[in-house]
Design a protein around this motif. Structure first.
Motif, PDB file in Angstrom:
ATOM      1  N   UNK A  69      46.163  28.711  56.017  1.00 50.04           N
ATOM      2  CA  UNK A  69      47.116  28.275  54.841  1.00 50.04           C
ATOM      3  C   UNK A  69      46.475  27.067  54.192  1.00 50.04           C
ATOM      4  N   UNK A  70      45.873  26.065  54.888  1.00 50.38           N
ATOM      5  CA  UNK A  70      45.535  24.796  54.300  1.00 50.38           C
ATOM      6  C   UNK A  70      44.019  25.194  53.547  1.00 50.38           C
ATOM      7  N   UNK A  71      43.573  26.175  54.160  1.00 49.59           N
ATOM      8  CA  UNK A  71      42.126  26.522  53.516  1.00 49.59           C
ATOM      9  C   UNK A  71      42.506  27.258  52.217  1.00 49.59           C
ATOM     10  N   UNK A  72      43.464  27.992  52.047  1.00 51.56           N
ATOM     11  CA  UNK A  72      43.727  28.603  50.979  1.00 51.56           C
ATOM     12  C   UNK A  72      44.268  27.801  49.850  1.00 51.56           C
ATOM     13  N   UNK A  73      45.025  26.742  50.359  1.00 48.01           N
ATOM     14  CA  UNK A  73      45.700  25.755  49.306  1.00 48.01           C
ATOM     15  C   UNK A  73      44.658  24.957  48.679  1.00 48.01           C
ATOM     16  N   UNK A  80      51.745  33.452  46.174  1.00 45.35           N
ATOM     17  CA  UNK A  80      52.229  34.538  45.650  1.00 45.35           C
ATOM     18  C   UNK A  80      50.931  35.643  45.598  1.00 45.35           C
ATOM     19  N   UNK A  81      49.800  35.152  45.212  1.00 46.87           N
ATOM     20  CA  UNK A  81      48.693  36.347  45.505  1.00 46.87           C
ATOM     21  C   UNK A  81      48.727  36.972  46.807  1.00 46.87           C
ATOM     22  N   UNK A  82      48.688  36.360  48.114  1.00 48.73           N
ATOM     23  CA  UNK A  82      48.798  36.926  49.226  1.00 48.73           C
ATOM     24  C   UNK A  82      50.129  37.734  49.332  1.00 48.73           C
ATOM     25  N   UNK A  83      50.976  37.381  48.840  1.00 43.42           N
ATOM     26  CA  UNK A  83      52.290  38.116  49.192  1.00 43.42           C
ATOM     27  C   UNK A  83      51.981  39.558  48.105  1.00 43.42           C
ATOM     28  N   UNK A 107      42.652  45.000  47.395  1.00 45.30           N
ATOM     29  CA  UNK A 107      42.919  45.458  45.931  1.00 45.30           C
ATOM     30  C   UNK A 107      44.068  44.451  45.579  1.00 45.30           C
ATOM     31  N   UNK A 108      45.075  44.260  46.044  1.00 51.25           N
ATOM     32  CA  UNK A 108      46.141  43.509  45.637  1.00 51.25           C
ATOM     33  C   UNK A 108      45.875  41.914  45.100  1.00 51.25           C
ATOM     34  N   UNK A 109      45.030  41.388  46.326  1.00 52.53           N
ATOM     35  CA  UNK A 109      44.730  40.098  46.093  1.00 52.53           C
ATOM     36  C   UNK A 109      43.613  40.046  44.872  1.00 52.53           C
ATOM     37  N   UNK A 110      42.789  40.986  44.436  1.00 53.40           N
ATOM     38  CA  UNK A 110      42.017  40.717  43.608  1.00 53.40           C
ATOM     39  C   UNK A 110      42.628  41.114  42.104  1.00 53.40           C
ATOM     40  N   UNK A 111      43.531  41.897  42.260  1.00 55.61           N
ATOM     41  CA  UNK A 111      44.381  42.292  41.069  1.00 55.61           C
ATOM     42  C   UNK A 111      45.302  41.225  40.566  1.00 55.61           C
ATOM     43  N   UNK A 127      37.544  36.412  48.002  1.00 52.80           N
ATOM     44  CA  UNK A 127      36.787  36.048  49.353  1.00 52.80           C
ATOM     45  C   UNK A 127      37.481  34.949  49.941  1.00 52.80           C
ATOM     46  N   UNK A 128      38.032  33.944  49.356  1.00 53.35           N
ATOM     47  CA  UNK A 128      38.678  32.902  50.183  1.00 53.35           C
ATOM     48  C   UNK A 128      39.801  33.483  50.929  1.00 53.35           C
ATOM     49  N   UNK A 129      40.672  34.400  50.318  1.00 59.72           N
ATOM     50  CA  UNK A 129      41.558  34.994  50.941  1.00 59.72           C
ATOM     51  C   UNK A 129      41.438  35.837  52.361  1.00 59.72           C
ATOM     52  N   UNK A 130      40.342  36.574  51.903  1.00 58.40           N
ATOM     53  CA  UNK A 130      39.756  37.374  52.990  1.00 58.40           C
ATOM     54  C   UNK A 130      39.162  36.624  54.167  1.00 58.40           C
ATOM     55  N   UNK A 131      38.472  35.495  53.979  1.00 57.07           N
ATOM     56  CA  UNK A 131      38.099  34.652  54.803  1.00 57.07           C
ATOM     57  C   UNK A 131      39.371  34.080  55.727  1.00 57.07           C
ATOM     58  N   UNK A 132      40.245  33.695  54.826  1.00 54.48           N
ATOM     59  CA  UNK A 132      41.749  33.295  55.672  1.00 54.48           C
ATOM     60  C   UNK A 132      42.222  34.000  56.436  1.00 54.48           C
TER      61      UNK A 132
END
Length: 158
Positions: A69-73, A80-83, A107-111, A127-132
């Motif tokens: 979560x900290x890395x994503x922030x 909302x992107x993750x949701x 697909x959802x994150x990218x969209x 890619x940040x979300x996928x790494x997280x």
């Protein structure tokens, strides 16, 4: 080795697999299996192992959500992107069983990121979300493996 220990070992292995395959509750299954074992053994070693396993899995759960979560922030990816990614992952799971979960998340994150940032910058956030998510899976996997090791030590000690 008793039949209880065999069943607990199988449940722990399924729980470890569940850290990578999101359909199975990983840490929860490992914790439940060790609770069953500790109750069946009903010795001080069993209770000590149970406390250690619950502490390991509890710490793993906290770190599993805190660190990614900290890395994503820091990368500027909103929750909302993750949701959106999670919602599309659920739909993807039913459209294309198991694999659709992963494809739907991407697909959802990218969209969501294309809508928020445009096509040029969306893949970087994705890619940040996928790494997280990968880091979260690795943390849970490590916690489950450490918990399994503690259980094995407890079985040997009893």
């Amino acid at each position: 080795m008793t039949w209880v220990e065999v069943l607990v070992a199988v449940a722990i292995l399924v729980g470890i697999a569940g850290t990578v395959v999101p359909v199975v509750p990983g840490s929860l299954l490992v914790a439940g299996a060790v609770v069953v074992w500790a109750v069946a053994v009903a010795e001080p070693v069993g209770w000590a192992v149970l406390v250690a396993v619950l502490a390991i899995l509890g710490l793993g759960t906290v770190l599993q959500y805190l660190l990614p979560g900290r890395r994503l922030q820091a990368a500027g990816v909103p929750n909302t992107t993750l949701w959106v990614g999670a919602a599309v992952a659920v739909v993807g799971f039913f459209v294309v069983p198991v694999v659709g979960l992963f494809l739907g998340f991407v697909a959802g994150v990218y969209g969501a990121e294309v809508r928020r940032l445009g096509r040029q910058r969306a893949w970087g956030s994705t890619t940040h979300a996928l790494r997280a998510v990968g880091l979260s899976i690795l943390i849970e996997l490590l916690a489950c493996l450490l918990a399994a090791g503690a259980w094995v030590a407890g079985v040997v000690a009893t």
